[in-house]
Motif scaffolding. Structure first.
Motif, mmCIF file in Angstrom:
data_model
loop_
_atom_site.group_PDB
_atom_site.id
_atom_site.type_symbol
_atom_site.label_atom_id
_atom_site.label_comp_id
_atom_site.label_asym_id
_atom_site.label_seq_id
_atom_site.Cartn_x
_atom_site.Cartn_y
_atom_site.Cartn_z
ATOM 1 N N ASN A 101 0.943 -0.973 -0.005
ATOM 2 C CA ASN A 101 0.181 -0.054 -0.439
ATOM 3 C C ASN A 101 1.004 1.219 -0.297
ATOM 4 O OD1 ASN A 101 -2.184 -2.000 0.105
ATOM 5 N ND2 ASN A 101 -2.433 -1.546 2.482
ATOM 6 N N LEU A 102 1.795 1.069 0.691
ATOM 7 C CA LEU A 102 2.717 2.176 0.987
ATOM 8 C C LEU A 102 3.723 2.580 -0.327
ATOM 9 C CD1 LEU A 102 3.686 2.662 4.569
ATOM 10 C CD2 LEU A 102 1.903 4.167 3.894
ATOM 11 N N LEU A 103 3.666 1.617 -0.611
ATOM 12 C CA LEU A 103 4.869 1.521 -1.967
ATOM 13 C C LEU A 103 3.951 1.391 -3.167
ATOM 14 C CD1 LEU A 103 7.711 -1.603 -1.352
ATOM 15 C CD2 LEU A 103 8.258 1.387 -1.002
ATOM 16 N N GLY A 104 2.457 0.980 -2.800
ATOM 17 C CA GLY A 104 2.446 1.657 -4.897
ATOM 18 C C GLY A 104 2.763 0.192 -5.274
ATOM 19 N N ILE A 105 2.971 -1.057 -5.423
ATOM 20 C CA ILE A 105 3.001 -2.624 -5.796
ATOM 21 C C ILE A 105 1.779 -3.342 -5.334
ATOM 22 C CG2 ILE A 105 5.488 -1.809 -5.825
ATOM 23 C CD1 ILE A 105 6.275 -3.281 -3.699
ATOM 24 N N GLY A 106 2.161 -4.254 -5.736
ATOM 25 C CA GLY A 106 1.151 -5.389 -5.401
ATOM 26 C C GLY A 106 1.322 -6.732 -4.552
ATOM 27 N N LEU A 107 0.738 -6.897 -3.535
ATOM 28 C CA LEU A 107 0.944 -7.613 -2.302
ATOM 29 C C LEU A 107 1.369 -8.857 -2.939
ATOM 30 C CD1 LEU A 107 0.202 -8.741 0.297
ATOM 31 C CD2 LEU A 107 -1.949 -10.020 -0.487
ATOM 32 N N GLY A 108 2.694 -9.500 -2.097
ATOM 33 C CA GLY A 108 3.779 -10.555 -2.637
ATOM 34 C C GLY A 108 4.769 -9.849 -3.766
ATOM 35 N N ASP A 109 4.345 -8.551 -4.394
ATOM 36 C CA ASP A 109 5.675 -8.097 -5.535
ATOM 37 C C ASP A 109 7.487 -8.442 -4.752
ATOM 38 O OD1 ASP A 109 3.254 -7.632 -6.867
ATOM 39 O OD2 ASP A 109 4.119 -6.103 -7.499
ATOM 40 N N PRO A 110 8.497 -8.936 -5.630
ATOM 41 C CA PRO A 110 9.050 -8.956 -5.065
ATOM 42 C C PRO A 110 9.861 -7.583 -4.659
ATOM 43 C CG PRO A 110 9.740 -9.801 -7.581
ATOM 44 C CD PRO A 110 7.902 -8.799 -6.906
ATOM 45 N N VAL A 111 10.353 -7.457 -3.447
ATOM 46 C CA VAL A 111 11.624 -6.656 -2.365
ATOM 47 C C VAL A 111 12.745 -6.830 -2.502
ATOM 48 C CG1 VAL A 111 9.193 -5.429 -2.068
ATOM 49 C CG2 VAL A 111 10.185 -6.641 -0.272
ATOM 50 N N LEU A 112 13.709 -6.274 -1.530
ATOM 51 C CA LEU A 112 14.376 -5.916 -1.355
ATOM 52 C C LEU A 112 14.023 -5.338 0.315
ATOM 53 C CD1 LEU A 112 17.895 -7.362 -1.942
ATOM 54 C CD2 LEU A 112 18.224 -5.118 -2.196
ATOM 55 N N VAL A 113 15.374 -6.363 0.918
ATOM 56 C CA VAL A 113 14.724 -5.446 2.839
ATOM 57 C C VAL A 113 17.000 -6.289 2.988
ATOM 58 C CG1 VAL A 113 13.782 -6.352 4.969
ATOM 59 C CG2 VAL A 113 12.549 -6.301 3.155
ATOM 60 N N ILE A 114 17.020 -4.961 3.363
ATOM 61 C CA ILE A 114 18.408 -4.354 3.549
ATOM 62 C C ILE A 114 18.216 -4.225 5.100
ATOM 63 C CG2 ILE A 114 20.248 -3.406 3.080
ATOM 64 C CD1 ILE A 114 19.280 -2.243 0.631
ATOM 65 N N GLU A 115 19.576 -5.190 6.002
ATOM 66 C CA GLU A 115 19.172 -5.181 7.020
ATOM 67 C C GLU A 115 20.154 -4.577 7.636
ATOM 68 O OE1 GLU A 115 20.886 -7.961 10.102
ATOM 69 O OE2 GLU A 115 18.998 -9.076 9.847
ATOM 70 N N ARG A 116 20.410 -2.938 8.447
ATOM 71 C CA ARG A 116 21.509 -2.375 8.506
ATOM 72 C C ARG A 116 21.594 -1.742 9.583
ATOM 73 N NH1 ARG A 116 20.404 3.113 6.857
ATOM 74 N NH2 ARG A 116 19.649 3.683 9.267
ATOM 75 N N THR A 117 23.158 -1.862 10.276
ATOM 76 C CA THR A 117 23.145 -1.738 11.547
ATOM 77 C C THR A 117 24.978 -1.158 11.431
ATOM 78 O OG1 THR A 117 23.028 -3.973 11.982
ATOM 79 C CG2 THR A 117 23.850 -2.320 13.766
ATOM 80 N N TYR A 118 24.616 -0.335 12.001
ATOM 81 C CA TYR A 118 25.406 1.376 12.521
ATOM 82 C C TYR A 118 26.920 0.746 13.160
ATOM 83 C CZ TYR A 118 24.296 4.132 8.985
ATOM 84 O OH TYR A 118 24.011 4.842 7.907
ATOM 85 N N TYR A 119 27.982 0.636 13.911
ATOM 86 C CA TYR A 119 28.422 0.459 14.620
ATOM 87 C C TYR A 119 29.901 1.586 15.108
ATOM 88 C CZ TYR A 119 27.018 -4.311 14.557
ATOM 89 O OH TYR A 119 25.945 -5.193 13.937
ATOM 90 N N THR A 120 29.984 2.157 16.639
ATOM 91 C CA THR A 120 31.039 2.475 17.020
ATOM 92 C C THR A 120 32.172 1.763 16.690
ATOM 93 O OG1 THR A 120 30.838 2.397 18.835
ATOM 94 C CG2 THR A 120 29.788 3.884 18.727
ATOM 95 N N GLY A 121 33.353 2.543 17.064
ATOM 96 C CA GLY A 121 34.815 2.405 17.026
ATOM 97 C C GLY A 121 35.023 1.142 17.560
#
Length: 253
Positions: free
Chosen positions: A206-226
């Motif tokens: 609904n938010l992206l204007g695509i169909g239910l079940g359409d392919p998406v890429l999910v990127i799991e991103r994490t930021y770390y300190t030194g």
């Protein structure tokens, strides 16, 4: 209608798609009114509306308020480059990414403080399950069109008593995780991203204007300190039909 027959709106959508593909209406052409098409297909107005909404989601049609429904220009699949320098430009990384391809990057966000971290998020942040975080949902837009979604988590043990507790409020609103954390003495040195193919949920569609079940890429991103402390983790959802994601790596001499 038998149990194996598709619903009426799908039958109408399939035939409209065929007519558009065959060039009966050119790009930019206005379709006949819904009432006229409903009469032509011998269906109710609600069936015709659902059929057209399906094709709008697919990008074949576009609705113009107060004007009607038109054949949309083919969507181009753009490249979204994720590179080390995107965190070194200052400001919002997304806005910088869009500027590099000649687009205007904007977003809408909603934050909820004091949200208990679920198991998976706690593991990624290196905190206890249930520890309080700020959870922020983002809708990113490119030239006012949906580009990607993100759900971000930041431990309140890091930001809770600081001016940056809410990412999109305060003196550094919208400047990105790296600059915000630097302002409270947390120097981010590493970003780890894990891309995974997935399918759009109904809410994402609904938010992206695509169909239910359409392919998406999910990127799991994490930021770390030194010191290896995770300061933020997020799940970024990119619609595959519109964007391909490329990673650029610098080669040290």
């Amino acid at each position: 209608m038998g149990h194996d027959e598709p619903p009426q709106h799908q039958v109408v959508a399939n035939d409209l798609r065929r007519r558009i593909t065959n060039g009966e209406w050119e790009v930019g052409a206005k379709l006949p009114s819904r009432a006229r098409l409903a009469t032509e297909y011998r269906v109710g107005a609600n069936v015709l509306q659902k059929a057209q909404e399906r094709l709008i989601i697919e990008g074949l049609l576009e609705g113009r308020a107060g004007s009607g429904t038109y054949v949309a220009a083919p969507r181009e699949r753009r490249r979204m480059v994720r590179a080390r320098h995107r965190e070194q430009r200052g400001g919002s990384p997304f806005r910088g990414d869009m500027a590099e391809i000649g687009r205007s990057g904007t977003w809408e966000a909603h934050s909820e403080a004091r949200t208990p971290a679920p198991d998976g998020i706690a593991l990624r942040l290196g905190i206890d399950t249930g520890e309080l975080c700020v959870r922020t949902e983002y809708e990113f837009l490119a030239d006012n069109q949906p580009a990607q979604l993100s759900v971000s988590w930041e431990p309140m043990s890091i930001t809770g008593e600081t001016p940056i507790v809410l990412p999109e409020m305060g003196p550094l609103a919208g400047l990105g995780v790296v600059e915000r954390m630097r302002s409270i003495g947390m120097e981010v040195t590493t970003c780890v991203e894990v891309p995974r193919p997935s399918r759009a949920s109904q809410a994402q569609a609904n938010l992206l204007g695509i169909g239910l079940g359409d392919p998406v890429l999910v990127i799991e991103r994490t930021y770390y300190t030194g010191e290896g402390r995770a300061v933020e983790t997020a799940d970024i959802t990119v619609p595959d039909a519109r964007w391909e994601v490329a990673y650029e790596f610098g080669i040290d001499a």
